[in-house]
Design a protein around this motif. Sequence first.
Motif, PDB file in Angstrom:
ATOM      1  N   THR A 115       0.759   6.677   3.437  1.00 11.72           N
ATOM      2  CA  THR A 115       0.321   6.334   4.791  1.00 11.72           C
ATOM      3  C   THR A 115      -0.952   7.091   5.136  1.00 11.72           C
ATOM      4  N   THR A 121      -4.109   4.428  14.429  1.00 13.69           N
ATOM      5  CA  THR A 121      -2.681   4.738  14.290  1.00 13.69           C
ATOM      6  C   THR A 121      -1.990   4.865  15.641  1.00 13.69           C
ATOM      7  N   HIS A 126      -1.106   0.429  11.308  1.00 11.14           N
ATOM      8  CA  HIS A 126      -0.517   1.133  10.175  1.00 11.14           C
ATOM      9  C   HIS A 126      -1.360   0.864   8.929  1.00 11.14           C
ATOM     10  N   GLU A 128      -1.671   1.558   4.869  1.00  9.94           N
ATOM     11  CA  GLU A 128      -0.924   1.961   3.673  1.00  9.94           C
ATOM     12  C   GLU A 128      -1.823   1.880   2.449  1.00  9.94           C
TER      13      GLU A 128
END
Length: 221
Positions: A115, A121, A126, A128
């Motif tokens: 992450t 955020t 999000h 990844e």
Amino acid sequence: MPEDDPITDHPSQQILDAVEREVPQDTPTGPDLERVIAKQARALRRATGLSVGDMAIKVGISKAMLSKIENAQTSCSLNTLARLAAGLDVPVTSLFRGADSERDAVYVEAGHGATIVGRGTRIGHHYELLGALRGQHKRLEPVLVTLTNASEVFPLFQHAGTELLYMLEGVMVYGHGESEYTLRPGDSLLLDGEGLHGPHDLVRLPIKFLAVTAYPDHHED
């Protein structure tokens, strides 16, 4: 095809370009240097349209020796390799392509990427990271981006290199410089990272897209 049958109308540079990217399925993946040289020597020689005998004469070695080289039945001296490369009109290094057995690869199981805490955020974005190579190959950064919360304020990005966005889910309006693009599943956007870019409007949530950034060779984090 018989070993000595020439193949015409294929310049050596054309086949060299093909060898740069696509290799036969039986190409050795380990450190067997003789097999690697054999594969390369045979492919490059055939590209010239010359038979084994004709190429041997051009290089200045016996037909039997060249046949042994192309069948991985002998280890070549550096002098022989240099003469062979000169006869094929390619760099000596072309004969060793594929000899390096240690090449990094990064596997990331679904949902287990690292992450990244970014500017978005705090508003439900999000990030990844789907893997990163080290050293000289650390030039590509693939990130799976998921947007779940609508907001009137969106982060903008600017960086060196080129970025590819591939839309997976949802609908959003994405800006780059003075332009806006409506992205739906299956759409892609390739952009210059130096231009300010980022989401302008989250039309349908949740939104998920793949962002792959290719940095310049001498990029520093």
